[in-house]
Design a protein around this motif. Sequence first.
Motif, PDB file in Angstrom:
ATOM      1  N   PHE A  17      76.844  52.040  79.167  1.00  0.00           N
ATOM      2  CA  PHE A  17      76.402  52.048  80.558  1.00  0.00           C
ATOM      3  C   PHE A  17      77.119  50.958  81.353  1.00  0.00           C
ATOM      4  N   LYS A  18      77.444  51.264  82.601  1.00  0.00           N
ATOM      5  CA  LYS A  18      78.043  50.273  83.499  1.00  0.00           C
ATOM      6  C   LYS A  18      76.916  49.406  84.062  1.00  0.00           C
ATOM      7  N   THR A  19      77.024  48.127  83.809  1.00  0.00           N
ATOM      8  CA  THR A  19      75.980  47.188  84.220  1.00  0.00           C
ATOM      9  C   THR A  19      75.743  47.220  85.730  1.00  0.00           C
ATOM     10  N   HIS A  20      76.812  47.253  86.519  1.00  0.00           N
ATOM     11  CA  HIS A  20      76.624  47.212  87.975  1.00  0.00           C
ATOM     12  C   HIS A  20      75.890  48.450  88.498  1.00  0.00           C
ATOM     13  N   ASP A  21      76.030  49.609  87.832  1.00  0.00           N
ATOM     14  CA  ASP A  21      75.285  50.809  88.239  1.00  0.00           C
ATOM     15  C   ASP A  21      73.789  50.619  88.037  1.00  0.00           C
ATOM     16  N   ILE A  22      73.413  50.049  86.905  1.00  0.00           N
ATOM     17  CA  ILE A  22      71.996  49.853  86.599  1.00  0.00           C
ATOM     18  C   ILE A  22      71.393  48.804  87.525  1.00  0.00           C
ATOM     19  N   ILE A  23      72.159  47.745  87.812  1.00  0.00           N
ATOM     20  CA  ILE A  23      71.676  46.711  88.738  1.00  0.00           C
ATOM     21  C   ILE A  23      71.494  47.313  90.127  1.00  0.00           C
ATOM     22  N   ARG A  24      72.466  48.109  90.564  1.00  0.00           N
ATOM     23  CA  ARG A  24      72.409  48.745  91.889  1.00  0.00           C
ATOM     24  C   ARG A  24      71.177  49.647  92.011  1.00  0.00           C
ATOM     25  N   MET A  25      70.809  50.341  90.923  1.00  0.00           N
ATOM     26  CA  MET A  25      69.651  51.238  90.939  1.00  0.00           C
ATOM     27  C   MET A  25      68.330  50.499  90.733  1.00  0.00           C
ATOM     28  N   GLY A  26      68.407  49.212  90.360  1.00  0.00           N
ATOM     29  CA  GLY A  26      67.188  48.448  90.130  1.00  0.00           C
ATOM     30  C   GLY A  26      66.532  48.752  88.804  1.00  0.00           C
ATOM     31  N   GLY A  27      67.296  49.261  87.868  1.00  0.00           N
ATOM     32  CA  GLY A  27      66.775  49.648  86.555  1.00  0.00           C
ATOM     33  C   GLY A  27      66.969  51.133  86.332  1.00  0.00           C
ATOM     34  N   LEU A  28      66.571  51.607  85.177  1.00  0.00           N
ATOM     35  CA  LEU A  28      66.802  53.011  84.846  1.00  0.00           C
ATOM     36  C   LEU A  28      65.906  53.433  83.696  1.00  0.00           C
ATOM     37  N   HIS A  29      65.374  54.640  83.777  1.00  0.00           N
ATOM     38  CA  HIS A  29      64.694  55.311  82.670  1.00  0.00           C
ATOM     39  C   HIS A  29      65.522  56.556  82.380  1.00  0.00           C
ATOM     40  N   CYS A  30      65.917  56.747  81.114  1.00  0.00           N
ATOM     41  CA  CYS A  30      66.724  57.931  80.799  1.00  0.00           C
ATOM     42  C   CYS A  30      66.469  58.385  79.369  1.00  0.00           C
ATOM     43  N   ALA A  31      66.878  59.616  79.103  1.00  0.00           N
ATOM     44  CA  ALA A  31      66.743  60.205  77.775  1.00  0.00           C
ATOM     45  C   ALA A  31      67.952  61.073  77.512  1.00  0.00           C
ATOM     46  N   ALA A  32      68.318  61.197  76.225  1.00  0.00           N
ATOM     47  CA  ALA A  32      69.472  62.022  75.869  1.00  0.00           C
ATOM     48  C   ALA A  32      69.357  62.492  74.431  1.00  0.00           C
ATOM     49  N   LEU A 102      77.926  41.121  81.892  1.00  0.00           N
ATOM     50  CA  LEU A 102      78.729  42.081  81.128  1.00  0.00           C
ATOM     51  C   LEU A 102      79.118  43.257  82.016  1.00  0.00           C
ATOM     52  N   GLU A 103      80.300  43.788  81.785  1.00  0.00           N
ATOM     53  CA  GLU A 103      80.741  44.957  82.547  1.00  0.00           C
ATOM     54  C   GLU A 103      80.116  46.234  81.992  1.00  0.00           C
ATOM     55  N   ILE A 104      80.086  46.330  80.649  1.00  0.00           N
ATOM     56  CA  ILE A 104      79.564  47.510  79.953  1.00  0.00           C
ATOM     57  C   ILE A 104      78.491  47.066  78.957  1.00  0.00           C
ATOM     58  N   ILE A 105      77.419  47.835  78.908  1.00  0.00           N
ATOM     59  CA  ILE A 105      76.366  47.601  77.912  1.00  0.00           C
ATOM     60  C   ILE A 105      76.445  48.745  76.907  1.00  0.00           C
ATOM     61  N   ASP A 106      76.731  48.393  75.656  1.00  0.00           N
ATOM     62  CA  ASP A 106      76.902  49.386  74.596  1.00  0.00           C
ATOM     63  C   ASP A 106      75.586  49.577  73.843  1.00  0.00           C
ATOM     64  N   ILE A 107      74.826  50.578  74.242  1.00  0.00           N
ATOM     65  CA  ILE A 107      73.535  50.861  73.614  1.00  0.00           C
ATOM     66  C   ILE A 107      73.729  51.594  72.284  1.00  0.00           C
ATOM     67  N   MET A 108      74.837  52.318  72.115  1.00  0.00           N
ATOM     68  CA  MET A 108      75.094  53.044  70.860  1.00  0.00           C
ATOM     69  C   MET A 108      75.116  52.066  69.687  1.00  0.00           C
ATOM     70  N   TYR A 109      75.688  50.897  69.886  1.00  0.00           N
ATOM     71  CA  TYR A 109      75.717  49.893  68.825  1.00  0.00           C
ATOM     72  C   TYR A 109      74.290  49.526  68.401  1.00  0.00           C
TER      73      TYR A 109
END
Length: 163
Positions: A17-32, A102-109
């Motif tokens: 995930f791109k950190t700046h996108d999540i900050i811009r949205m004020g957080g995020l709830h997602c599923a995949a 961080l620029e990218i947050i690697d949740i897969m790890y």
Amino acid sequence: MMQLNYAEYDVPQNLRFKTHDIIRMGGLHCAAQLPAQNFADVLEAPNKITKAAVNLSFSVANKEMIVTGTISGEREVQCARCLRVVTQPFSETFSETFSTNLEIIDIMYVVRQTMALTEDIRFLCSPDCKGLCPQCGQDLNEGPCGCKAENLSPFAVLKGKFK
């Protein structure tokens, strides 16, 4: 600012995930749903992940982002007693803190690490599994094998040797 729901967000399959996108949205709830081949090397063979899904929640603070999640699905595991392969559900939660620098947050790890740590030392198809006959190798869950009970002890050959 209200958190964006996953229905409005395209979750990356690699969970980067791109950190700046999540900050811009004020957080995020997602599923995949995640491809099982992403986890081909997480469990020791012959055990393997067959289905996997993740639910994530990103919370943004001043200089940190807290990610909580649940990874769930199914895995095929080999019974330690009878060697049958059975399907077993799993579900594990995790929480991780990341810097907002961080620029990218690697949740897969984090997901892979959580799944690897949940692998049991020994899987059993059922708590009362009878295992295999040590003489002929028959699965004793399917019925008796006919071997004599006195021959089942690995110490039977020592009987009468020491007096």
